[in-house]
Write an enzyme that holds these catalytic residues in place. Structure first.
Site, PDB file in Angstrom:
ATOM      1  N   HIS A  79       3.149 -12.521  -5.993  1.00 15.07           N
ATOM      2  CA  HIS A  79       2.323 -13.468  -4.953  1.00 15.07           C
ATOM      3  C   HIS A  79       1.396 -14.467  -4.978  1.00 15.07           C
ATOM      4  CE1 HIS A  79      -1.505 -11.845  -2.095  1.00 15.07           C
ATOM      5  NE2 HIS A  79      -0.745 -10.212  -2.245  1.00 15.07           N
ATOM      6  N   ASP A 124      -0.973 -10.103   8.178  1.00 14.05           N
ATOM      7  CA  ASP A 124      -1.193  -9.228   7.244  1.00 14.05           C
ATOM      8  C   ASP A 124      -0.648  -7.938   7.651  1.00 14.05           C
ATOM      9  OD1 ASP A 124      -1.630  -8.185   4.311  1.00 14.05           O
ATOM     10  OD2 ASP A 124      -4.131  -8.076   4.364  1.00 14.05           O
ATOM     11  N   ARG A 181       0.373  -1.005  -0.014  1.00 17.75           N
ATOM     12  CA  ARG A 181      -0.077  -0.033   0.114  1.00 17.75           C
ATOM     13  C   ARG A 181       0.808   0.936  -0.188  1.00 17.75           C
ATOM     14  NH1 ARG A 181      -2.178  -3.874   2.462  1.00 17.75           N
ATOM     15  NH2 ARG A 181      -4.773  -4.429   2.021  1.00 17.75           N
ATOM     16  N   HIS A 237      -0.356  -2.359  -4.397  1.00  7.74           N
ATOM     17  CA  HIS A 237      -0.116  -3.582  -5.757  1.00  7.74           C
ATOM     18  C   HIS A 237      -0.029  -2.828  -7.287  1.00  7.74           C
ATOM     19  CE1 HIS A 237       0.333  -6.379  -2.737  1.00  7.74           C
ATOM     20  NE2 HIS A 237      -0.892  -6.968  -2.957  1.00  7.74           N
ATOM     21  N   GLU A 291       5.314 -12.717   0.827  1.00  6.57           N
ATOM     22  CA  GLU A 291       5.986 -11.914  -0.199  1.00  6.57           C
ATOM     23  C   GLU A 291       6.949 -10.255  -0.336  1.00  6.57           C
ATOM     24  OE1 GLU A 291       2.130  -9.306  -1.149  1.00  6.57           O
ATOM     25  OE2 GLU A 291       1.681 -10.658   0.534  1.00  6.57           O
TER      26      GLU A 291
END
Ligand code: GLA
Length: 387
Positions: free
Chosen positions: A213, A286, A115, A140, A351
């Site tokens: 991803h 996350d 982000r 992304h 990632e």
């Protein structure tokens, strides 16, 4: 008569030469037919363009399928403790599935992974506006990020087959400055690892943060969630986020929090600890973990062990951080390969990257790329088994 003999002799020589030539090209293409990179049609991108699926094999029996659409890893097999190969990555059977809008399954992410707050940043005194495609933020690479473009693919056959993908993002594409030439090379290595080399150059100062991803479920079969997977992250700090998942700027020690994976821990052990505000914001994990080794060496960032299959995944990277995402937004509305429904937390992502929102956080390691410089990073995903 003499003339006829000559003709026969020269035809013979020509066919012998041709046979040698074809032998030669076979030997440069790989040691056996099974190592050939196969190509098959994957679907129509537009009226005039088609996507292709490339299948890479190694002698150990691993197969990785990659499409030039989004540079997407479509399938990836790995052996379990009994030598049985299963597909361990989430995806779709055909291009149509990806075009419906899946959450970045196996795709290349760019120009900026994760982000950027409010879809805005300033570089060299100029401000840039990006599409807000994730609540108030940019995520992304935008509405049509690198996951949704058709890359130019060059298969390179051999014992360790590669797929080279190139794409040039235009100055102003998705709001980012500079024509950015990107090259990503996937190499399936002999030791059942997939190496990803990323490179980029620009003609104007810009920001770059490339990653892949892939969603993994090491059990294979896609019939259960990843909560029993045991994870180690070589990171003693992580980046707390606000309610919109933008890092606050703090680097917080993991010690004493549900974010401590410095010793192997089952994902499910603390993922629902909603007393922890960060778990609440992330709806689970996350977040971006800051690797303890901050060098640009290729170092072990993460490992995952799945006890039923015995599969182990190790992630090595030159990057300073890793986003560990536990598929919290998967909710059973997507049907993937072979008709399997991807339910809540059926896949996990690791990632490798720079920190999210770095363009707005001067204290974070810089993601600025200037003309004359080359962005260069490497990540290796390696499979093995523990019995
Ligand atoms: C990233 C983000 C998540 C989510 C997924 C895609 O990993 O950090 O919040 O957006 O991508 O669904």
């Amino acid at each position: 008569m003499k003339k006829n003999n000559l003709l026969v002799a020269s035809l013979l020589t020509a066919s012998l030469l041709w046979a040698c030539e074809s032998k030669k090209s076979e030997s440069t293409q790989g040691t056996s037919d099974s190592l050939k990179i196969e190509q098959s049609a994957f679907g129509k991108v537009s009226d005039s363009t088609q996507a292709t699926l490339y299948t890479l094999h190694n002698a150990a029996g691993t197969t990785v399928q990659i499409s030039d659409f989004g540079g997407t890893i479509v399938s990836w097999t790995a052996p379990d403790k009994n030598g049985k190969f299963d597909d361990i990555t989430l995806g779709c059977d055909s291009l149509a599935g990806y075009q419906k809008g899946v959450p970045y399954f196996g795709a290349l992410i760019g120009r900026y992974g994760n982000r950027i707050a409010k879809g805005q940043f300033t570089l060299d005194g100029k401000s840039y506006s990006l599409a807000k495609n994730n609540g108030p933020n940019a995520l992304h690479g935008g509405l049509k990020g690198f996951d949704k473009v058709l890359w130019k693919a060059t298969p390179i056959e051999g014992e360790e087959p590669s797929l080279k993908l190139t794409y040039t993002a235009k100055d102003g594409e998705e709001g980012y400055p500079g024509n950015l030439s990107v090259e990503v090379v996937y190499t399936l290595q002999k030791d059942n690892s997939l190496k990803i080399d990323y490179k980029a150059t620009t003609d104007k100062a810009t920001v770059v943060n490339l990653t892949n991803h892939a969603y993994f479920n090491l059990k294979g079969g896609f019939d259960s969630d990843i909560l029993d997977h045991e994870v180690t992250l070589n990171a003693d700090k992580f980046l707390p986020v606000d309610a919109t998942l933008i890092p606050t700027g703090e680097l917080k020690p993991v010690a004493g929090t549900p974010f401590d994976f410095t010793k192997s821990s089952k994902i499910g052990a603390r993922i629902n600890d909603t007393k922890d505000e960060q778990i609440k914001f992330g709806l689970g994990y996350d977040h971006c973990w800051v690797l303890t080794d901050s060098t640009k060496n290729l170092k072990l960032a993460a490992s995952v062990y799945e006890p039923t299959s015995g599969r182990v995944l190790e992630v090595f990277t030159t990057e300073p951080a890793i986003q560990f995402y536990t598929g919290n937004f998967l909710d059973g509305t997507i049907t993937g390969k072979g008709g399997k429904v991807y339910k809540h937390r059926f896949g996990l992502c690791l990632e490798t990257q720079h920190y999210p929102d770095s363009p707005n956080k001067p204290k974070f390691p810089s993601t600025v790329l200037k003309p004359g410089e080359t962005y260069e990073t490497t990540t290796v995903y390696k499979f093995s088994v523990k019995k």
